[in-house]
Design a protein around this motif. Sequence first.
Motif, PDB file in Angstrom:
ATOM      1  N   ILE A  32       0.855  -1.183   0.000  1.00  0.00           N
ATOM      2  CA  ILE A  32       0.000   0.000   0.000  1.00  0.00           C
ATOM      3  C   ILE A  32       0.895   1.238   0.000  1.00  0.00           C
ATOM      4  O   ILE A  32       2.093   1.157   0.291  1.00  0.00           O
ATOM      5  N   ASN A  33       0.325   2.362  -0.351  1.00  0.00           N
ATOM      6  CA  ASN A  33       1.034   3.639  -0.308  1.00  0.00           C
ATOM      7  C   ASN A  33       0.455   4.488   0.815  1.00  0.00           C
ATOM      8  O   ASN A  33      -0.743   4.424   1.085  1.00  0.00           O
ATOM      9  N   ASN A  91       0.050   8.383   1.862  1.00  0.00           N
ATOM     10  CA  ASN A  91       0.148   9.789   1.474  1.00  0.00           C
ATOM     11  C   ASN A  91      -0.092  10.619   2.726  1.00  0.00           C
ATOM     12  O   ASN A  91      -1.105  10.449   3.408  1.00  0.00           O
ATOM     13  N   ASN A 116      -3.382   9.138   4.433  1.00  0.00           N
ATOM     14  CA  ASN A 116      -4.315   8.463   3.545  1.00  0.00           C
ATOM     15  C   ASN A 116      -3.617   7.242   2.966  1.00  0.00           C
ATOM     16  O   ASN A 116      -2.554   7.370   2.359  1.00  0.00           O
ATOM     17  N   LEU A 117      -4.203   6.071   3.148  1.00  0.00           N
ATOM     18  CA  LEU A 117      -3.628   4.830   2.649  1.00  0.00           C
ATOM     19  C   LEU A 117      -4.284   4.475   1.327  1.00  0.00           C
ATOM     20  O   LEU A 117      -5.508   4.457   1.218  1.00  0.00           O
ATOM     21  N   ASP A 118      -3.456   4.201   0.337  1.00  0.00           N
ATOM     22  CA  ASP A 118      -3.939   3.935  -1.010  1.00  0.00           C
ATOM     23  C   ASP A 118      -3.444   2.564  -1.460  1.00  0.00           C
ATOM     24  O   ASP A 118      -2.282   2.224  -1.248  1.00  0.00           O
ATOM     25  N   GLY A 119      -4.314   1.777  -2.077  1.00  0.00           N
ATOM     26  CA  GLY A 119      -3.900   0.483  -2.614  1.00  0.00           C
ATOM     27  C   GLY A 119      -4.741  -0.674  -2.141  1.00  0.00           C
ATOM     28  O   GLY A 119      -4.498  -1.818  -2.514  1.00  0.00           O
ATOM     29  N   GLU A 144     -13.341  -1.511  -0.440  1.00  0.00           N
ATOM     30  CA  GLU A 144     -13.612  -0.670   0.722  1.00  0.00           C
ATOM     31  C   GLU A 144     -14.056  -1.456   1.954  1.00  0.00           C
ATOM     32  O   GLU A 144     -13.933  -0.968   3.061  1.00  0.00           O
ATOM     33  N   LYS A 166      -8.692  -3.213   7.153  1.00  0.00           N
ATOM     34  CA  LYS A 166      -7.507  -2.471   6.725  1.00  0.00           C
ATOM     35  C   LYS A 166      -6.297  -2.671   7.640  1.00  0.00           C
ATOM     36  O   LYS A 166      -5.181  -2.726   7.180  1.00  0.00           O
ATOM     37  N   ASN A 193     -12.046   3.943   6.324  1.00  0.00           N
ATOM     38  CA  ASN A 193     -12.183   4.689   5.062  1.00  0.00           C
ATOM     39  C   ASN A 193     -10.837   5.153   4.511  1.00  0.00           C
ATOM     40  O   ASN A 193     -10.718   6.241   3.966  1.00  0.00           O
ATOM     41  N   ASN A 194      -9.809   4.349   4.702  1.00  0.00           N
ATOM     42  CA  ASN A 194      -8.465   4.575   4.170  1.00  0.00           C
ATOM     43  C   ASN A 194      -7.749   5.781   4.765  1.00  0.00           C
ATOM     44  O   ASN A 194      -6.681   6.146   4.293  1.00  0.00           O
ATOM     45  N   THR A 195      -8.310   6.447   5.776  1.00  0.00           N
ATOM     46  CA  THR A 195      -7.714   7.667   6.308  1.00  0.00           C
ATOM     47  C   THR A 195      -7.612   7.617   7.826  1.00  0.00           C
ATOM     48  O   THR A 195      -8.503   7.131   8.504  1.00  0.00           O
TER      49      THR A 195
END
Length: 145
Positions: free
Chosen positions: A58-59, A61, A76-79, A83, A87, A107-109
Amino acid sequence: MKVTKQSQSQKLDYSFVEETFDKKNQLNESEILFIYIGNNKYNNNRNSSCITLNKKEININVSYEIKNGDITIYANLDGFENETEEKGYLSFKINGKSMSPKIYVINNTVVGTFNANYYNLNNLTISYYGNTNYLEKTITIPLKE
């Protein structure tokens, strides 16, 4: 766990005894030991095999703002593939000192606000702990007021 395989002429019993993680194995590699307990027709046997678990990367940001003596960090986690999957957890450190316990990613954040007056703001470290599907990741960025 015991697995039974039925064929036309015979019944074979297999026992899956354990999964071991050996530190000498590479990242994402596990060793599985299989033991066949045998029966009145066939001798017992054991064998092991290394398998690679394909965890995804994952990335992370990161952005932050320093205002009114506080630092607010946005990670913020991306990849992630979808949903609804679990996580995992993330934590923040300033100058190597832990600012938070593990925070569950929703929610990836992840957002954290901390009193900036207590710290000489040199660097920020964000650690994602990974899970069964994703690799751990840590990033460190310099902080500028």
